[in-house]
Design an enzyme around this catalytic site. Structure first.
Site, mmCIF file in Angstrom:
data_model
loop_
_atom_site.group_PDB
_atom_site.id
_atom_site.type_symbol
_atom_site.label_atom_id
_atom_site.label_comp_id
_atom_site.label_asym_id
_atom_site.label_seq_id
_atom_site.Cartn_x
_atom_site.Cartn_y
_atom_site.Cartn_z
ATOM 1 N N THR A 1 0.866 -1.192 0.000
ATOM 2 C CA THR A 1 0.000 0.000 0.000
ATOM 3 C C THR A 1 0.899 1.238 0.000
ATOM 4 O O THR A 1 1.313 1.694 -1.048
ATOM 5 C CB THR A 1 -0.942 -0.003 1.222
ATOM 6 O OG1 THR A 1 -0.171 -0.208 2.399
ATOM 7 C CG2 THR A 1 -1.993 -1.086 1.093
ATOM 8 N N LYS B 1 4.065 -6.963 3.687
ATOM 9 C CA LYS B 1 3.809 -5.554 3.422
ATOM 10 C C LYS B 1 3.731 -4.809 4.756
ATOM 11 O O LYS B 1 3.403 -5.410 5.781
ATOM 12 C CB LYS B 1 2.527 -5.365 2.600
ATOM 13 C CG LYS B 1 1.238 -5.842 3.179
ATOM 14 C CD LYS B 1 0.347 -4.841 3.850
ATOM 15 C CE LYS B 1 0.443 -3.466 3.309
ATOM 16 N NZ LYS B 1 -0.336 -2.537 4.217
ATOM 17 N N THR C 1 -0.381 -3.195 10.542
ATOM 18 C CA THR C 1 -1.095 -3.387 9.273
ATOM 19 C C THR C 1 -0.128 -4.055 8.386
ATOM 20 O O THR C 1 0.473 -3.452 7.509
ATOM 21 C CB THR C 1 -1.397 -2.114 8.505
ATOM 22 O OG1 THR C 1 -2.104 -1.270 9.315
ATOM 23 C CG2 THR C 1 -2.230 -2.394 7.258
ATOM 24 N N GLU D 1 6.609 4.325 6.751
ATOM 25 C CA GLU D 1 6.132 5.515 6.045
ATOM 26 C C GLU D 1 7.024 6.725 6.317
ATOM 27 O O GLU D 1 7.140 7.179 7.438
ATOM 28 C CB GLU D 1 4.689 5.832 6.456
ATOM 29 C CG GLU D 1 3.694 4.951 5.722
ATOM 30 C CD GLU D 1 2.273 5.107 6.257
ATOM 31 O OE1 GLU D 1 2.066 5.861 7.219
ATOM 32 O OE2 GLU D 1 1.378 4.455 5.687
ATOM 33 N N ASN E 1 0.057 11.190 6.364
ATOM 34 C CA ASN E 1 -1.124 10.573 6.971
ATOM 35 C C ASN E 1 -2.234 11.569 7.274
ATOM 36 O O ASN E 1 -3.160 11.258 8.010
ATOM 37 C CB ASN E 1 -0.720 9.820 8.251
ATOM 38 C CG ASN E 1 -0.088 8.493 7.921
ATOM 39 O OD1 ASN E 1 -0.738 7.627 7.342
ATOM 40 N ND2 ASN E 1 1.188 8.348 8.242
#
Lengths: 418, 418
Positions: free
Chosen positions: A157, A183, A194, A279, A401
């Protein structure tokens, strides 16, 4: 960890014999997108399997369905998608996940309960089944042994790159292979994130042995990483062993040690890849706690430091701020004594007995310019330790985010939300 | 909360009779700085007093000294400084705090144990006593009843403005005053933050009554705020009552209710000021949890939501992301059931029974454009509730906290670090 018997090979999840895969581009997030977003991984032979799932009380529909399937059956196939998490979607979400399994099971000629389903993406929006369902027969029809990499591509993602690995060990004179993909990359927190990790092997392993090994390996890999302290609704680790190598491994044998080390190695590598691709992350930091009175204390300290916004911000700024580290140790609720705390940053003594050291601050600053370094905290109260792998917190993480409008806008165009 | 008997007045901590203050610019952070950074607050009459302090196991030297003083005595004077937290400074830090008390006690003709000392700023660097100590006599000599505002100025660090309040109530036909000032603004987390609050009153209150009232009021004010989830080493709330109004208040009387309401009001106002002035904050968000099975569950849920980096980032981006809120509810470790969770954002139903509602997403987005809004979470499992006051997380917060180099550079010039 990797023993000299182990070599890295190509092929990801389809490197082990008897595993095939396929992936398609369905436009789950956005109809015009061309990236792969729906994958199928399948063992042509029966398997034993093990899985661990998020401990979040809000569990995605796909997690609920996969859990109920693996409780009663061994999993032979995994349907995975990115672009929508199928979380907070209620009974309809469960129906959707089951329908995916039913259709694929029919195509593969296996039972619905032998399929796990894994979704990742936005929470709270219905799955755009109008774009997924018609493609499932094509997905199953195109399964091939050289498409392991496509699974790694389809599940990512906000990850910036695919994460996969495959290794080969030799047992009883025969090659035994393990493959995995995973992932990240946001909502990463101890007790699963996640994140997905799918691990395949062509060793034959009894289910209870595979389950115990999976739990142990998850505990020292995926449960030791944190990026943002947020625990997801969808985390899933699935392991499938199909015996295609002709080698059976049993606990208590030297082969088991080799095999078990390989599983640990593969999972830890995957976990570290997730952290390194966190991220908008610029630093990879290992927080090693030792000298704690108990394992629980060591864990509390490591997690408090690894989750502190102030500590993580200072790492982003190349500031070797040991004071903020000690303050996080203090509020961790672990049994600690300020006057006993030692902190080493990137191998340099930064704090001894709760006080600053003689290490010139310029040296400390230079040391934390590295992209990866270790913070070692010795509580000097006992023998217990714990290690967490983490990152800095960057202004770019927050910026990244700030909104998921794109998802909502598309869902509105799809008639799936108001 | 504020009753019609209460009026807001000027004067901050010296608004109540019998309190005097002074503040100086000592260049604690940097010799060339001209801002006020050292303050003294003093009651010309004997007091009763109460204090609450950080629960961080790493406590600043000043906190240790103040705690030992208030255990045995009533506090009549507070020495406060910004620019250095005197934390992680060991025995020398304690000696320094005690020396400050000793010098000021001599100037004021009171006992050393009647003085509390409060420091805020960088952790881990020795106090630049060469710039503080010579100024203490001057600090005491300049005490005056019109300098309450200077205390509010001298204690702020990353705060963008002074935070003070004063109110007057009428009891037994006489005016009774309360004054307070406080500082934030980073490391703000339930169970006290890097915050000070000094509250003065000219009511006469017995010490045990004042202590209980202080604990109760802190519990529903300062312990309900979080900005970044980091709990500081220096948090201090100090309350001094000197009876100069001639009014004695006792629990169980109507006057007590009025007085107690005023204390709660003043503390809550101060706490909300801290949140509203949080570091690089753009939103003020009230997280109201209701319908929890227990108070502890309600608190876990409220704090998990208020501390989630992902939830806070979405607020910064004006994204009414109820899915992230529900996911934080799920990992809070509270007893919750996904299918019962309702979420209202800024008064609009965003989630019912764990699912999206019919509220158009445009309406939700418009609602969260407001600078202040409430997120109401009903767990629908019981009667317990909890409210936390919090903020968004901004890229600018992270950027702002990237480094404290300036402190270290100065300490090096001062010969206080290598």
């Amino acid at each position: 960890m990797p023993n000299n018997n182990m070599k890295t090979i190509e092929g990801g999840v389809t490197a082990p014999q008897g595993f095939v895969a396929n992936a398609l581009s369905c436009g789950i997030k956005k109809p015009t997108a061309t990236r792969l977003d729906l994958a199928l991984l399948y063992s042509t032979l029966p398997t034993t399997s093990a899985g661990t799932f998020t401990t979040n009380k809000v569990r995605a529909a796909c997690v609920r369905v996969s859990q109920s399937h693996i409780r009663r059956n061994d999993i032979r196939a995994i349907i995975a998608n990115s672009g929508n998490a199928n979380a907070c979607t209620g009974v309809e979400g469960i129906n959707v996940a089951r329908r995916e399994c039913r259709i694929v099971a029919k195509e593969l000629g296996i039972r619905q309960g032998e399929i796990a389903v894994c979704s990742t993406g936005v929470i709270g929006l219905p799955m755009p089944m109008q774009r997924i369902e018609p493609r499932l027969p094509e997905l199953a029809a195109g399964l091939a042994p050289d498409k392991g990499h496509d699974v790694a591509s389809a599940i990512i993602t906000s990850d910036t790159r695919e994460k996969e690995i495959a290794v080969e060990i030799t047992l009883q004179g025969k090659p035994v292979r393990l493959g995995a993909c995973c992932k990240g990359a946001g909502m990463i927190c101890p007790n699963m994130a996640t994140m997905f990790c799918f691990l395949t092997t062509d060793a034959a392993v009894a289910r209870p042995d595979l389950e115990k090994l999976t739990c142990d390996a998850v505990e020292t890999s995926f449960n030791r990483i944190t990026i943002d302290g947020d625990m997801s609704t969808n985390d899933t680790v699935l392991v499938m062993a199909n015996g295609a190598s002709g080698v059976t491994v049993r606990p208590g044998t030297p082969d088991w040690k080799t095999f078990s080390d390989a599983v640990h190695h593969v999972m830890l590598e995957m976990a570290l890849h997730i952290v390194q691709d966190g991220e908008r992350v610029t630093k990879f930091v290992t927080v090693e706690v030792e000298g704690a009175r108990t394992f629980a204390d060591a864990r509390k300290v490591a997690e408090a430091v690894a989750k502190s916004s102030l500590v993580k911000s200072s790492w982003n700024g190349n500031d070797p701020n040991w004071g903020r580290i000690v303050h996080a140790v203090g509020y961790s609720r672990a049994n600690v004594r300020e006057e006993l705390i030692d902190v080493d940053i990137a191998g340099l003594p930064a704090c001894r007995g709760g006080l600053q050291t003689d290490t010139p601050s310029d040296n400390l600053r230079e040391a934390v310019l590295a992209q990866a370094f270790t913070v070692r905290i010795d509580l000097n109260m006992g023998d217990a330790g714990y290690t967490v792998y983490t990152t800095d917190l960057s202004p770019e993480y927050v910026d990244f985010n700030r909104s998921e409008y794109a998802y909502w806008n598309q869902a509105k165009r799809d008639g799936l939300t108001k």
